[in-house]
Design a protein around this motif. Structure first.
Motif, mmCIF file in Angstrom:
data_model
loop_
_atom_site.group_PDB
_atom_site.id
_atom_site.type_symbol
_atom_site.label_atom_id
_atom_site.label_comp_id
_atom_site.label_asym_id
_atom_site.label_seq_id
_atom_site.Cartn_x
_atom_site.Cartn_y
_atom_site.Cartn_z
ATOM 1 N N TRP A 42 3.071 11.079 2.674
ATOM 2 C CA TRP A 42 3.857 10.005 2.524
ATOM 3 C C TRP A 42 4.126 9.690 1.556
ATOM 4 O O TRP A 42 2.947 8.263 1.277
ATOM 5 C CB TRP A 42 4.185 9.148 3.827
ATOM 6 C CG TRP A 42 4.114 9.899 4.933
ATOM 7 C CD1 TRP A 42 5.354 10.860 5.882
ATOM 8 C CD2 TRP A 42 3.949 9.002 6.453
ATOM 9 N NE1 TRP A 42 4.926 10.797 7.026
ATOM 10 C CE2 TRP A 42 4.223 9.607 7.216
ATOM 11 C CE3 TRP A 42 3.244 7.822 6.877
ATOM 12 C CZ2 TRP A 42 3.937 9.923 8.646
ATOM 13 C CZ3 TRP A 42 3.008 7.426 8.498
ATOM 14 C CH2 TRP A 42 3.664 8.457 8.909
ATOM 15 N N LEU A 43 4.664 8.933 0.483
ATOM 16 C CA LEU A 43 4.275 9.068 -1.415
ATOM 17 C C LEU A 43 5.307 8.310 -1.379
ATOM 18 O O LEU A 43 6.491 7.944 -0.342
ATOM 19 C CB LEU A 43 4.152 10.802 -1.531
ATOM 20 C CG LEU A 43 3.641 11.714 -1.521
ATOM 21 C CD1 LEU A 43 3.624 12.512 -2.798
ATOM 22 C CD2 LEU A 43 1.609 10.625 -1.767
ATOM 23 N N ASP A 44 5.060 6.926 -2.451
ATOM 24 C CA ASP A 44 5.751 6.775 -3.299
ATOM 25 C C ASP A 44 6.608 5.260 -2.166
ATOM 26 O O ASP A 44 7.968 5.537 -2.089
ATOM 27 C CB ASP A 44 6.901 6.845 -4.127
ATOM 28 C CG ASP A 44 5.930 7.241 -5.438
ATOM 29 O OD1 ASP A 44 5.004 6.395 -5.890
ATOM 30 O OD2 ASP A 44 6.751 8.713 -5.680
ATOM 31 N N LEU A 45 6.333 4.466 -0.849
ATOM 32 C CA LEU A 45 6.871 4.115 -0.079
ATOM 33 C C LEU A 45 6.968 2.609 -0.755
ATOM 34 O O LEU A 45 6.310 2.194 -1.252
ATOM 35 C CB LEU A 45 5.953 3.951 1.341
ATOM 36 C CG LEU A 45 5.712 5.420 1.668
ATOM 37 C CD1 LEU A 45 4.087 5.537 1.515
ATOM 38 C CD2 LEU A 45 5.569 5.356 3.573
ATOM 39 N N ALA B 10 12.052 3.602 2.715
ATOM 40 C CA ALA B 10 11.958 4.334 1.235
ATOM 41 C C ALA B 10 10.427 4.688 1.188
ATOM 42 O O ALA B 10 9.912 4.564 1.058
ATOM 43 C CB ALA B 10 12.347 3.802 0.613
ATOM 44 N N PHE B 11 10.966 6.533 0.884
ATOM 45 C CA PHE B 11 9.524 6.814 0.703
ATOM 46 C C PHE B 11 9.836 8.595 0.080
ATOM 47 O O PHE B 11 11.099 9.243 0.455
ATOM 48 C CB PHE B 11 8.829 7.141 1.456
ATOM 49 C CG PHE B 11 8.688 6.987 3.250
ATOM 50 C CD1 PHE B 11 7.804 8.586 3.890
ATOM 51 C CD2 PHE B 11 9.449 6.440 3.994
ATOM 52 C CE1 PHE B 11 8.862 9.579 4.522
ATOM 53 C CE2 PHE B 11 9.705 7.466 4.739
ATOM 54 C CZ PHE B 11 9.339 8.703 5.398
ATOM 55 N N ARG B 12 8.790 9.234 -0.398
ATOM 56 C CA ARG B 12 9.150 10.878 0.150
ATOM 57 C C ARG B 12 8.158 11.481 0.851
ATOM 58 O O ARG B 12 6.618 10.899 0.744
ATOM 59 C CB ARG B 12 8.795 10.986 -1.613
ATOM 60 C CG ARG B 12 9.276 10.152 -2.963
ATOM 61 C CD ARG B 12 9.328 11.326 -4.502
ATOM 62 N NE ARG B 12 8.053 10.906 -4.902
ATOM 63 C CZ ARG B 12 6.934 11.901 -4.898
ATOM 64 N NH1 ARG B 12 6.549 12.905 -4.411
ATOM 65 N NH2 ARG B 12 6.047 11.445 -5.131
ATOM 66 N N MET B 13 9.110 12.276 1.391
ATOM 67 C CA MET B 13 8.290 13.495 2.582
ATOM 68 C C MET B 13 7.762 14.714 0.956
ATOM 69 O O MET B 13 7.991 14.983 0.951
ATOM 70 C CB MET B 13 8.851 13.466 3.454
ATOM 71 C CG MET B 13 8.197 13.855 4.489
ATOM 72 S SD MET B 13 6.540 13.768 5.413
ATOM 73 C CE MET B 13 8.618 12.806 7.081
ATOM 74 N N HIS B 14 6.601 14.821 1.389
ATOM 75 C CA HIS B 14 5.708 15.935 1.099
ATOM 76 C C HIS B 14 4.922 16.961 1.573
ATOM 77 O O HIS B 14 3.789 16.537 2.016
ATOM 78 C CB HIS B 14 4.693 14.694 -0.186
ATOM 79 C CG HIS B 14 4.431 16.223 -1.143
ATOM 80 N ND1 HIS B 14 5.282 17.041 -2.244
ATOM 81 C CD2 HIS B 14 3.487 16.327 -1.885
ATOM 82 C CE1 HIS B 14 4.246 17.121 -3.199
ATOM 83 N NE2 HIS B 14 3.141 17.262 -2.578
#
Length: 275
Positions: free
Chosen positions: A24-27, A62-66
């Protein structure tokens, strides 16, 4: 019913045989305080609202799944990496396990959306989404495609501030959640997770134009959120679902209307209250 477990910044138990791995990135965590009676009817059977000092919360995360990966296989680079925005509530079950309940999970990859809906009965929704960074500013945007309501959208812009060396108890309450409650086949289920301690930063909400909360059955906030946090992210391991025992039912009085108090808290009025 057991009392809620302690709020801990580190996972209480490791997930030894993960069903899924991911990052989980940039949350960005954006939270509003809510009367527990407002959200109680929206939680799965066997859970009640988890509270901090008598209040529960609704989160827009809100975030990026990676690189989502199954079992111990390497994460998938394309289909396993995508923007996601969740509307979530806070729950506790009869075992005292604290968790989150997702009311909506907008994601930009159709195959993970279908798999999440069919395999785990999660409220995944296919949306057109983007995450853009400019220095310490992060912008998240999304417009829902399927299954609807079409036109549900969000646009969140957050500016990252200083690193939080010692998060408050509330900040741990909102972020250190070591499982998920979800209505599963035959009843409610609990899905544990573990990850390193969150690196958290103070953040400023520069812009927020959304109707995801209303689309998820929650009152639209009219005031500023009570908490805005940012994290660069963590690697995560998720375990297999386990059954949640029935909990003592939360009182569900007839709700007449909701309103926003002077502090920004979503409050409830009930049909059985005297004027």
């Amino acid at each position: 019913m057991q009392p809620p477990s302690s709020i801990t910044p580190d996972a209480p138990a490791a997930v030894r045989a993960p069903l899924l791995t991911q990052e989980w990135l940039d949350l960005s965590f954006v939270h509003w305080a809510v009367d527990p009676a407002v959200v109680a009817p929206l939680l799965p059977s066997g859970t009640v609202p988890d509270t901090h000092e008598g209040v529960t919360y609704v989160g827009l995360v809100a975030f990026r799944m990676h690189r989502v990966g199954w079992l111990r296989l390497p994460g998938v680079p394309y289909f396993g990496s995508f923007p996601e925005t969740n509307v979530r509530l806070y729950s506790v079950d009869a075992h005292g396990r604290r968790g989150v309940v997702f009311r909506s999970m907008d994601a930009s990859r159709l195959i993970p959306v279908v798999m999440g809906r069919l395999g785990f009965r999660l409220p995944y929704l296919w949306s057109r989404m983007s995450v853009r960074t400019d220095g310490d500013t992060v912008d998240y945007a999304g417009v829902r495609r399927w299954p609807g309501p079409r036109g549900a959208h969000s646009r969140i812009t957050v500016a990252r501030g200083e690193r939080i060396e010692e998060p408050t108890e509330l900040e741990h309450f909102l972020t250190a959640r070591w499982g998920m409650h979800n209505a599963f086949f035959g009843g409610a289920a609990y899905l544990a997770n573990d990850h390193p301690r969150w690196p958290l930063y103070r953040a400023e909400l520069l812009a927020c134009d959304e109707n995801l909360l209303a689309s998820a059955g929650l009152p639209t906030p009219r005031e500023a959120p009570v908490s805005v946090l940012y994290s660069p992210g963590v690697p995560v391991r998720l375990g297999r679902p386990s059954r949640s025992a029935p909990a003592v039912p939360h009182p569900r009085r007839p709700l007449q209307r909701c309103h926003i108090g002077s502090t920004g808290r979503v409050m409830a009025s009930y049909a059985d209250e005297e004027e």
